[in-house]
Write a protein that holds these residues in place. Structure first.
Motif: not given
Length: 891
Positions: A159-168, A189-193, A224-228
């Motif tokens: 869809s082009g709306s998914g998260p890319s590098c810039e999103t995170c 930072f991870v949590y807020k992102t 990210t600890d769980c999902h990578g």
């Protein structure tokens, strides 16, 4: 070399004209358009070629080279000794770039400048740059490459709306550095992102009071600890591996109470069926299936899915049918009521160590299950009190045939769940229980267990009654017991050969209440117990027929049913199992013989005649002996008080020859043996029988039977010899002549009773034999004939019953029994009195041992015989004084 010379000549000319004409792009491309133009720096050969076509198509195609490349001397070659960096900020004002990770590292020649993303001479518009491809041009590690396998990338491509590098990581020019994940700032930072895209309340991770933004513990997991980081996986197995990567790391639990045990506890999951078994290509159960994914709570918390009271709901996500059964069971209802002792799924199956029930390591495998059940039902007083069963009753299973078979490794044998159910266990009185009376036989007859027995029972009169909701009818456990079901060959089993009739059949069939309700005969069990079969079993036999021998074990049918083993047409076959060659005559009369007052028959009259005969005869003997004892004792006391002394010669008189004493001894021994072994069969619970049976068991019964028949043969043989003796020997013929009844005997009886009652002071005088000895002798002859004849009929009952009728055997049994009582009582009351307790001979008449009587004994008991012997003076009869010569040699 020629090429380089041409290059330097051309470069010189350009420099020479530089002061006259301004430097143009064409001037630059005149040299840099050459693909072979290179320069050597730091030992490396670097290309200085610029693709003119790529530049012409870039967004800078209208710009002059010198707009970006400043600070060089076109007249000198090379133009610079050190490489320069193009400063894009001269034209482009990029807010936020100065604080980005890239800007901070621009001083390093290895860090990316603007051209790293936008290109050098082929600069493309910003909106045409793919951030993923652009970032990957520098960031090509294995972890980064996982992004293309993630759900994020798939959504981005779709869809082009998914998260890319810039999103995170931030917008192109505002990319921040990745902070240490173990730090609070990094986790924050991870949590807020992540929550910028995942704010949905159903993702309950951010609702917890102890998440990675607020927790002071660095070990608290974050997204990210769980999902990578780049993989962003939602695969259950991958997430479980993430869980294990922390929970198997002992450093996370160092210093915590029980930390080492916790790691060991978690490690056991790897060996469970949940970690191994796969369904549709996915692990059956992962960590998040039980502990949830985002709102992971302490296992002891009331809201935790693995809290004690919530476990069935958690397990029910995968096992819905099982949990429905569990909730309706006694265990499930107890849990619902908040009982602390109520078992839940993990109490039986384990927690992380859950194994398939077919695995021998599983606590609920066939070989281990009873230990799990007994852990509560035997070892917990609270559970025993609630259930209301004794320790002895519960523990009895361990001694059952089922438990013993399991202990030998037979996994087909029944354990707790086979009978009570695995998850739907209920009390036996619950109509929905698989141990409820009218369905219990189905439970016992499950495939692999007692299939044929259950089918037979279903067709039996008992099974049909239960299916008609007659709850008084017996079922499997009624006969075999409940927990302590023993092998039928075990002497302690209620259905063993000896115990079946007394302990299983009689309690129901001898019940007046049940017999009245269902029209049964309460006398049938009684008549059986009094029959040879019942008495033999009670006496210790393990081969005599019991109820099941005739009626069957499970397929018990009424006699009216053609398939019944006791149907009249089938009786010869049924009886023939023990009585070969039995005919219809043998089974023509009623099997359970009853002596009824309201319907008298020959057995009734014979038994009652004998009863009255015993009362009259033995009663008369008692009266006679009492009077005899009284008068003789009176005479003895008078003579003693008055000092009367009779003068008797020291002579002995032959009363019984050796031949006669041997006959008497054999008759006496056989009679006593017959009495002991015969009444031992008839009264198996008598004190003098039980101790022999308890010691000897079945061999004792076999010995009793052998002794009884042997004694009978001896008595018969002695009787035959005695018949020969009184027929063919002079002394025998004289003996029978002297024993024949005469009119004088009647007169003596009258005189004796006159003397007893005091009408005369003179006793009658008797010869060799008085009416006492004569009555005793002829009673012996009569009794012997009757007992021998009836004994032979009973011994060969099949032959005589088949030749005549079973009624003949029944009559013989009645006569044999009552005649035995009559003879025994007569010997005890009559013969023993005159031989031992008679005051004239007390303490014993020794004639049966020595064969002689003293002259005093002869004068008291046989005065006429003594006078006759004195008158004859025959030396063969009168013996010299016993102090000069023994009489034992005389015959």
């Amino acid at each position: 070399m020629v090429l380089k010379i041409h290059f330097y000549i051309l470069l010189f000319l350009v420099i020479a004209l530089n002061g006259i004409i301004a430097q143009s792009n064409d001037d630059c491309f005149s040299c840099h358009g050459d693909p072979d133009l290179t320069v050597e720096r730091g030992g490396k050969e670097i290309s200085l070629h610029v693709d003119k076509n790529a530049f012409s198509s870039s967004v800078h195609s209208e710009q002059e080279c010198i707009s970006c490349h400043v600070g060089y001397d076109p007249e000198n070659i090379p133009h610079r000794t050190e490489p320069g960096r193009v400063d894009c900020t001269q034209c482009h004002d990029v807010p936020g770039f100065s604080s980005s990770i890239h800007a901070a590292r621009l001083e390093s020649p290895d860090e990316p400048a603007c051209a790293a993303c936008h290109g050098k001479h082929d600069i493309k518009p910003a909106d045409s740059l793919d951030p993923v491809t652009t970032c990957e041009s520098c960031h090509s590690s294995r972890d980064v490459r996982k992004y293309r396998t993630s759900k994020h990338y798939k959504l981005y491509r779709r869809s082009g709306s998914g998260p890319s590098c810039e999103t995170c990581h931030g917008k192109a020019h505002e990319i921040k550095g990745v902070q240490a994940h173990a730090s609070k700032e990094g986790r924050a930072f991870v949590y807020k992102t992540c929550i910028t895209c995942h704010p949905n309340p159903r993702h309950t991770f951010h609702k917890g009071a102890d998440h990675c933004l607020t927790s002071k513990e660095p070990s608290v997991a974050c997204c990210t600890d769980c999902h990578g980081t780049h993989a962003s996986t939602i695969d259950k197995r991958a997430i479980s591996m993430s869980c294990l990567s922390c929970h198997l790391d002992e450093k996370y639990f160092a210093g915590q109470p029980g930390g080492e045990r916790m790691v060991k506890f978690v490690r056991s999951y790897a060996h469970s069926i949940h970690a191994r078994v796969k369904r549709n290509g996915k692990t059956a159960v992962s960590c998040i299936d039980c502990h949830r994914n985002h709102l992971v709570q302490n296992a002891k918390g009331v809201s935790s899915p693995v809290a004690f009271e919530n476990i069935p709901q958690t397990c029910g996500k995968c096992h819905p049918d099982v949990v429905v059964e569990y909730r309706a069971s006694n265990h499930g209802r107890a849990l619902h009521e908040g009982k602390p002792y109520a078992p839940t799924c993990t109490d039986c199956h384990g927690e992380h160590t859950i194994e398939s029930i077919t695995n021998s390591q599983s606590p609920v495998s066939k070989l281990n299950e009873q230990k799990v059940c007994l852990k509560c039902h035997l070892n917990s007083p609270e559970v025993r009190t609630k259930v209301g069963l004794s320790t002895k009753f519960i523990d009895a299973y361990e001694h059952s045939v089922h438990a013993q078979a399991l202990a030998r490794g037979n996994e087909k044998s029944a354990t707790c769940s086979d009978c009570h159910g695995a998850h739907n266990m209920r009390r036996g009185g619950d109509p929905r229980s698989q141990l409820f009376k009218n369905v219990e036989y189905k439970t016992c007859g499950k495939a692999g267990c007692h299939v044929q027995e259950a089918d037979d029972f279903r067709k039996s009169i008992h099974g049909l009654a239960l299916m008609a909701d007659v709850m008084e009818a017996p079922t499997c456990t009624t006969c075999h017991g409940q927990h302590q079901i023993l092998n039928v060959k075990d002497p302690q089993a209620p259905v063993s050969t000896r115990n079946l009739a007394r302990d299983v059949c009689s309690p129901c069939h001898a019940s007046v209440k049940l017999d009245t309700k269902f029209g049964l005969s309460a006398e049938n069990p009684q008549t059986y117990m009094l029959s040879y079969h019942g008495l033999a079993l009670e006496a210790g036999s393990t081969t005599a027929a019991n109820c099941a021998s005739c009626h069957g074990y499970h397929k018990i049918l009424p006699s009216s049913n053609p398939e019944s083993s006791i149907n009249p047409k089938n009786l010869p076959t049924t009886c023939g199992k023990c009585h070969p060659n039995a005919t219809r005559n043998f089974t023509s009369t009623k099997i359970h013989t009853q002596i009824q007052r309201d319907n008298p028959g020959i057995l009734y009259w014979i038994s009652h005649i004998y009863i009255w005969l015993i009362i009259v005869v033995i009663g008369g003997m008692l009266v006679h002996n009492f009077l005899d004892f009284f008068r003789k004792a009176q005479r003895k006391f008078r003579e003693r008080r008055l000092g009367i002394v009779h003068k008797y010669r020291p002579y002995l008189y032959v009363r019984m020859t050796r031949n006669e004493r041997i006959q008497h001894f054999l008759m006496m021994a056989s009679f006593l043996t017959l009495v002991f072994t015969g009444f031992g069969l008839r009264y198996p619970d008598a004190w003098w029988v039980t101790w022999i049976r308890d010691i000897g068991g079945e061999p004792a019964f076999a010995l009793r039977s052998l002794m009884h028949r042997t004694a009978g043969v001896i008595m018969g043989a002695v009787s035959i010899y005695h018949l020969f003796y009184i027929t063919f020997t002079p002394r025998g013929r004289q003996l029978i002549r002297d024993l024949l009844p005469r009119l004088q005997d009647v007169r003596d009886i009258v005189k004796t009773f006159r003397y007893y009652v005091g009408l005369t002071s003179q006793r009658p005088k008797f010869g060799r034999f008085g009416y006492v000895e004569k009555a005793e002798y002829w009673a012996l002859i009569w009794g012997t004939v009757v007992m021998v004849v009836t004994g032979i009929l009973l011994w060969f009952s099949t032959f005589f019953g088949s030749a005549t009728s079973k009624l003949v055997i029944d009559v013989a049994e009645i006569v044999h029994f009552y005649e035995a009582w009559l003879a025994t009582l007569a010997i005890l009351v009559w013969h023993i009195y005159f031989v031992i307790f008679n005051p004239d001979v007390y303490p014993m008449n020794l004639a049966w041992i020595k064969g002689t009587l003293s002259e005093e004994e002869m004068a008291d008991e046989h005065p006429l015989e003594l006078e006759r012997l004195r008158e004859q003076g025959d030396p063969s009869i009168v013996i010299v004084p016993d102090d000069q010569q023994s009489h034992d040699g005389y015959v």
